[in-house]
Design a protein around this motif. Structure first.
Motif, PDB file in Angstrom:
ATOM      1  N   ARG A 126       0.837  -1.204   0.000  1.00 30.82           N
ATOM      2  CA  ARG A 126       0.000   0.000   0.000  1.00 30.82           C
ATOM      3  C   ARG A 126       0.878   1.262   0.000  1.00 30.82           C
ATOM      4  O   ARG A 126       0.561   2.251  -0.674  1.00 30.82           O
ATOM      5  CB  ARG A 126      -0.928  -0.008   1.206  1.00 30.82           C
ATOM      6  CG  ARG A 126      -1.947   1.139   1.202  1.00 30.82           C
ATOM      7  CD  ARG A 126      -3.060   0.869   2.188  1.00 30.82           C
ATOM      8  NE  ARG A 126      -2.576   0.708   3.553  1.00 30.82           N
ATOM      9  CZ  ARG A 126      -2.590  -0.447   4.225  1.00 30.82           C
ATOM     10  NH1 ARG A 126      -3.055  -1.543   3.665  1.00 30.82           N
ATOM     11  NH2 ARG A 126      -2.148  -0.508   5.472  1.00 30.82           N
ATOM     12  N   THR A 127       1.982   1.226   0.739  1.00 33.46           N
ATOM     13  CA  THR A 127       2.897   2.367   0.794  1.00 33.46           C
ATOM     14  C   THR A 127       3.480   2.659  -0.584  1.00 33.46           C
ATOM     15  O   THR A 127       3.574   3.822  -1.002  1.00 33.46           O
ATOM     16  CB  THR A 127       4.034   2.085   1.792  1.00 33.46           C
ATOM     17  OG1 THR A 127       3.478   1.981   3.110  1.00 33.46           O
ATOM     18  CG2 THR A 127       5.076   3.196   1.780  1.00 33.46           C
ATOM     19  N   VAL A 128       3.870   1.609  -1.298  1.00 31.93           N
ATOM     20  CA  VAL A 128       4.413   1.773  -2.646  1.00 31.93           C
ATOM     21  C   VAL A 128       3.353   2.366  -3.580  1.00 31.93           C
ATOM     22  O   VAL A 128       3.620   3.294  -4.348  1.00 31.93           O
ATOM     23  CB  VAL A 128       4.934   0.433  -3.190  1.00 31.93           C
ATOM     24  CG1 VAL A 128       5.283   0.537  -4.678  1.00 31.93           C
ATOM     25  CG2 VAL A 128       6.149  -0.036  -2.392  1.00 31.93           C
TER      26      VAL A 128
ATOM     27  N   ASP B 121       0.682   4.149  -2.747  1.00 34.08           N
ATOM     28  CA  ASP B 121       0.353   5.518  -2.350  1.00 34.08           C
ATOM     29  C   ASP B 121       1.385   6.524  -2.866  1.00 34.08           C
ATOM     30  O   ASP B 121       1.072   7.704  -3.053  1.00 34.08           O
ATOM     31  CB  ASP B 121       0.243   5.627  -0.827  1.00 34.08           C
ATOM     32  CG  ASP B 121      -1.001   4.941  -0.279  1.00 34.08           C
ATOM     33  OD1 ASP B 121      -1.894   4.602  -1.079  1.00 34.08           O
ATOM     34  OD2 ASP B 121      -1.069   4.732   0.949  1.00 34.08           O
ATOM     35  N   ALA B 122       2.618   6.046  -3.069  1.00 34.34           N
ATOM     36  CA  ALA B 122       3.679   6.930  -3.563  1.00 34.34           C
ATOM     37  C   ALA B 122       3.751   6.941  -5.089  1.00 34.34           C
ATOM     38  O   ALA B 122       4.635   7.579  -5.667  1.00 34.34           O
ATOM     39  CB  ALA B 122       5.025   6.504  -2.983  1.00 34.34           C
ATOM     40  N   GLY B 123       2.818   6.230  -5.751  1.00 39.06           N
ATOM     41  CA  GLY B 123       2.725   6.312  -7.197  1.00 39.06           C
ATOM     42  C   GLY B 123       3.392   5.217  -7.993  1.00 39.06           C
ATOM     43  O   GLY B 123       3.543   5.324  -9.213  1.00 39.06           O
ATOM     44  N   ALA B 124       3.784   4.116  -7.323  1.00 44.24           N
ATOM     45  CA  ALA B 124       4.449   3.020  -8.020  1.00 44.24           C
ATOM     46  C   ALA B 124       3.677   1.718  -7.833  1.00 44.24           C
ATOM     47  O   ALA B 124       2.731   1.642  -7.041  1.00 44.24           O
ATOM     48  CB  ALA B 124       5.885   2.861  -7.524  1.00 44.24           C
ATOM     49  N   VAL B 125       4.086   0.691  -8.556  1.00 48.66           N
ATOM     50  CA  VAL B 125       3.472  -0.633  -8.471  1.00 48.66           C
ATOM     51  C   VAL B 125       4.385  -1.551  -7.664  1.00 48.66           C
ATOM     52  O   VAL B 125       5.572  -1.662  -7.968  1.00 48.66           O
ATOM     53  CB  VAL B 125       3.252  -1.229  -9.881  1.00 48.66           C
ATOM     54  CG1 VAL B 125       2.784  -2.672  -9.797  1.00 48.66           C
ATOM     55  CG2 VAL B 125       2.249  -0.383 -10.650  1.00 48.66           C
ATOM     56  N   PRO B 126       3.871  -2.214  -6.620  1.00 45.99           N
ATOM     57  CA  PRO B 126       4.708  -3.127  -5.837  1.00 45.99           C
ATOM     58  C   PRO B 126       4.859  -4.475  -6.521  1.00 45.99           C
ATOM     59  O   PRO B 126       3.926  -4.963  -7.169  1.00 45.99           O
ATOM     60  CB  PRO B 126       3.925  -3.266  -4.530  1.00 45.99           C
ATOM     61  CG  PRO B 126       2.496  -3.081  -4.939  1.00 45.99           C
ATOM     62  CD  PRO B 126       2.509  -2.090  -6.072  1.00 45.99           C
ATOM     63  N   ALA B 127       6.039  -5.083  -6.367  1.00 52.75           N
ATOM     64  CA  ALA B 127       6.289  -6.419  -6.905  1.00 52.75           C
ATOM     65  C   ALA B 127       6.994  -7.244  -5.833  1.00 52.75           C
ATOM     66  O   ALA B 127       8.225  -7.296  -5.779  1.00 52.75           O
ATOM     67  CB  ALA B 127       7.141  -6.341  -8.170  1.00 52.75           C
ATOM     68  N   THR B 128       6.207  -7.847  -4.957  1.00 49.98           N
ATOM     69  CA  THR B 128       6.777  -8.741  -3.950  1.00 49.98           C
ATOM     70  C   THR B 128       7.216 -10.024  -4.655  1.00 49.98           C
ATOM     71  O   THR B 128       6.502 -10.556  -5.501  1.00 49.98           O
ATOM     72  CB  THR B 128       5.752  -9.046  -2.850  1.00 49.98           C
ATOM     73  OG1 THR B 128       5.283  -7.802  -2.286  1.00 49.98           O
ATOM     74  CG2 THR B 128       6.380  -9.881  -1.745  1.00 49.98           C
TER      75      THR B 128
ATOM     76  N   VAL C 282      11.432  -0.361   7.257  1.00 50.25           N
ATOM     77  CA  VAL C 282      11.165  -0.961   5.941  1.00 50.25           C
ATOM     78  C   VAL C 282      10.043  -0.216   5.219  1.00 50.25           C
ATOM     79  O   VAL C 282      10.069  -0.071   3.990  1.00 50.25           O
ATOM     80  CB  VAL C 282      10.872  -2.474   6.068  1.00 50.25           C
ATOM     81  CG1 VAL C 282       9.488  -2.731   6.626  1.00 50.25           C
ATOM     82  CG2 VAL C 282      11.042  -3.172   4.719  1.00 50.25           C
ATOM     83  N   LEU C 283       9.076   0.304   5.955  1.00 49.95           N
ATOM     84  CA  LEU C 283       8.024   1.119   5.337  1.00 49.95           C
ATOM     85  C   LEU C 283       8.604   2.426   4.798  1.00 49.95           C
ATOM     86  O   LEU C 283       8.238   2.872   3.698  1.00 49.95           O
ATOM     87  CB  LEU C 283       6.920   1.404   6.346  1.00 49.95           C
ATOM     88  CG  LEU C 283       6.010   0.219   6.701  1.00 49.95           C
ATOM     89  CD1 LEU C 283       5.122   0.566   7.902  1.00 49.95           C
ATOM     90  CD2 LEU C 283       5.139  -0.181   5.507  1.00 49.95           C
ATOM     91  N   ALA C 284       9.508   3.029   5.555  1.00 51.00           N
ATOM     92  CA  ALA C 284      10.150   4.263   5.091  1.00 51.00           C
ATOM     93  C   ALA C 284      10.966   4.000   3.831  1.00 51.00           C
ATOM     94  O   ALA C 284      10.991   4.825   2.899  1.00 51.00           O
ATOM     95  CB  ALA C 284      11.042   4.841   6.183  1.00 51.00           C
TER      96      ALA C 284
ATOM     97  N   ALA D 174       9.730   3.989  -3.840  1.00 54.94           N
ATOM     98  CA  ALA D 174       8.672   4.324  -4.784  1.00 54.94           C
ATOM     99  C   ALA D 174       8.818   5.748  -5.298  1.00 54.94           C
ATOM    100  O   ALA D 174       8.650   6.017  -6.499  1.00 54.94           O
ATOM    101  CB  ALA D 174       7.309   4.142  -4.123  1.00 54.94           C
ATOM    102  N   GLU D 175       9.141   6.677  -4.409  1.00 55.84           N
ATOM    103  CA  GLU D 175       9.326   8.066  -4.835  1.00 55.84           C
ATOM    104  C   GLU D 175      10.483   8.185  -5.829  1.00 55.84           C
ATOM    105  O   GLU D 175      10.409   8.945  -6.801  1.00 55.84           O
ATOM    106  CB  GLU D 175       9.588   8.947  -3.610  1.00 55.84           C
ATOM    107  CG  GLU D 175       8.367   9.094  -2.701  1.00 55.84           C
ATOM    108  CD  GLU D 175       8.704   9.756  -1.377  1.00 55.84           C
ATOM    109  OE1 GLU D 175       7.754  10.107  -0.638  1.00 55.84           O
ATOM    110  OE2 GLU D 175       9.902   9.902  -1.060  1.00 55.84           O
ATOM    111  N   THR D 176      11.531   7.421  -5.584  1.00 57.06           N
ATOM    112  CA  THR D 176      12.677   7.451  -6.499  1.00 57.06           C
ATOM    113  C   THR D 176      12.338   6.794  -7.831  1.00 57.06           C
ATOM    114  O   THR D 176      12.725   7.268  -8.895  1.00 57.06           O
ATOM    115  CB  THR D 176      13.882   6.743  -5.850  1.00 57.06           C
ATOM    116  OG1 THR D 176      14.204   7.387  -4.624  1.00 57.06           O
ATOM    117  CG2 THR D 176      15.095   6.785  -6.778  1.00 57.06           C
ATOM    118  N   ALA D 177      11.587   5.683  -7.781  1.00 55.96           N
ATOM    119  CA  ALA D 177      11.173   5.017  -9.016  1.00 55.96           C
ATOM    120  C   ALA D 177      10.323   5.938  -9.876  1.00 55.96           C
ATOM    121  O   ALA D 177      10.449   5.963 -11.121  1.00 55.96           O
ATOM    122  CB  ALA D 177      10.385   3.739  -8.683  1.00 55.96           C
ATOM    123  N   VAL D 178       9.467   6.730  -9.241  1.00 55.48           N
ATOM    124  CA  VAL D 178       8.650   7.706  -9.972  1.00 55.48           C
ATOM    125  C   VAL D 178       9.550   8.733 -10.670  1.00 55.48           C
ATOM    126  O   VAL D 178       9.351   9.055 -11.853  1.00 55.48           O
ATOM    127  CB  VAL D 178       7.669   8.408  -9.020  1.00 55.48           C
ATOM    128  CG1 VAL D 178       7.009   9.605  -9.706  1.00 55.48           C
ATOM    129  CG2 VAL D 178       6.610   7.429  -8.530  1.00 55.48           C
TER     130      VAL D 178
END
Length: 310
Positions: free
Chosen positions: A51-53, A55-62, A293-295, A301-305
């Motif tokens: 959800r954190t990823v 919310d910051a505008g990226a797609v998570p890939a666990t 880890v959340l931070a 995500a912000e950097t990926a954007v």
């Protein structure tokens, strides 16, 4: 439906579409979930990370390996399986991925294997908790050959790894030296000092400081133009979640003695030490682990954007 690749990787539809459309994606590991957090809390943190990823505008890939397939992006049922109390997942470093796929086994991915699998899938940013490093020599030994595979993978794979440094049980000076030898840039995020996981500073400096995601993206993009190695972004644990120095130092001293008395080495060191910190801190270490880890997921995500926008 997942798109299964010839090399044993399966990329979820959401992640595949994001990569095809050049939208930001952030890889997340599964060892934290299956080995680093207790049942119940691990699934909660898994959801919070994704959800954190988002919310910051990226797609998570666990990422995890299940029944011989390396999965890049997990469904809810797959995430449930990784976090199940009786999952019995092996801890898979990069050396273990091929055999696990070939033999149809299941396991959780470490920093090394997650970085490599993410890179293979075309994902350039990976957020985690802490990096592995050079272990201190065993009693009576002059040197150690116990060096985490994380460092070797960073030397060869061009992934940006966002973490909160390394645990203080490691030889941090030697770890930074190995990274330098292998041409891995180490960036301190809004800090001049290299973090030590539960603590914001290890006492060692970082070669370069960056103060916003745009600066991180600029440094990473320029590095990728001239070198194939990865980049380490060291993001200190949030100040409000930092473990008190006296508690940390006491638990660390006890943990080191525990390792010595049991003769624990190699990949067993971190799980034993984490368990001691969890039990001895009354839950403080778990809260700290979750906060950092959340931070890191948010910063990744912000950097990926920013990387996608450049």
């Amino acid at each position: 439906m997942n798109r299964t690749l010839p090399n044993g990787l399966s990329i979820s539809t959401e992640v595949a579409e994001a990569l095809h459309e050049r939208r930001p994606v952030v890889a997340l590991e599964s060892t934290l979930l299956s080995h680093g957090l207790p049942p119940g809390r691990n699934l909660e943190v898994a959801h919070r990370l994704e959800r954190t990823v988002r919310d910051a505008g990226a797609v998570p890939a666990t990422i995890a390996v299940l029944d011989g397939t390396a999965l890049i992006g997990l469904s809810q049922s797959e995430l449930d399986r990784v976090c199940a109390p009786d999952a019995g997942l092996e801890k898979l470093s990069l050396r273990d991925i091929g055999p696990a796929i070939g033999l149809g086994r299941s396991g959780a991915t470490t920093v090394a294997s997650t970085s490599a699998l993410a890179h293979t899938a075309g994902i350039g940013v990976f957020a985690t908790g802490g990096l592995g490093g050079v272990h201190l020599p065993a009693p009576g030994a002059a040197v150690t050959w116990d060096v985490s595979a994380d460092l070797g993978v960073l030397a060869r794979v061009g992934t940006l790894v966002v973490c909160s440094g390394v645990k203080s049980v490691l030889d941090i000076a030697a770890t930074l030296e190995v990274l330098e030898t292998n041409s891995v840039p180490v960036l301190g995020y809004r800090t001049d000092e290299f973090p030590a996981f539960y603590r914001r500073s290890s006492g060692f400096s970082v070669p370069l400081r960056v103060d916003d995601p745009a600066a991180v993206a600029a440094a990473v993009a320029a590095h990728r133009a001239v070198a194939d190695s990865g980049v380490l972004l060291a993001n200190p644990i949030p100040a409000e979640a930092e473990m008190a120095a006296d508690l940390h130092d006491r638990l660390l001293a006890e943990g080191l003695e525990l390792l010595r008395s049991r003769g624990v080495r190699g990949q067993d060191v971190t799980p034993v030490l984490l368990e001691h910190f969890h039990e001895g801190s009354g839950g403080v270490s778990l809260d700290a682990n979750e906060a950092l880890v959340l931070a890191n997921a948010r910063l990744g995500a912000e950097t990926a954007v920013e990387l996608c926008a450049s």
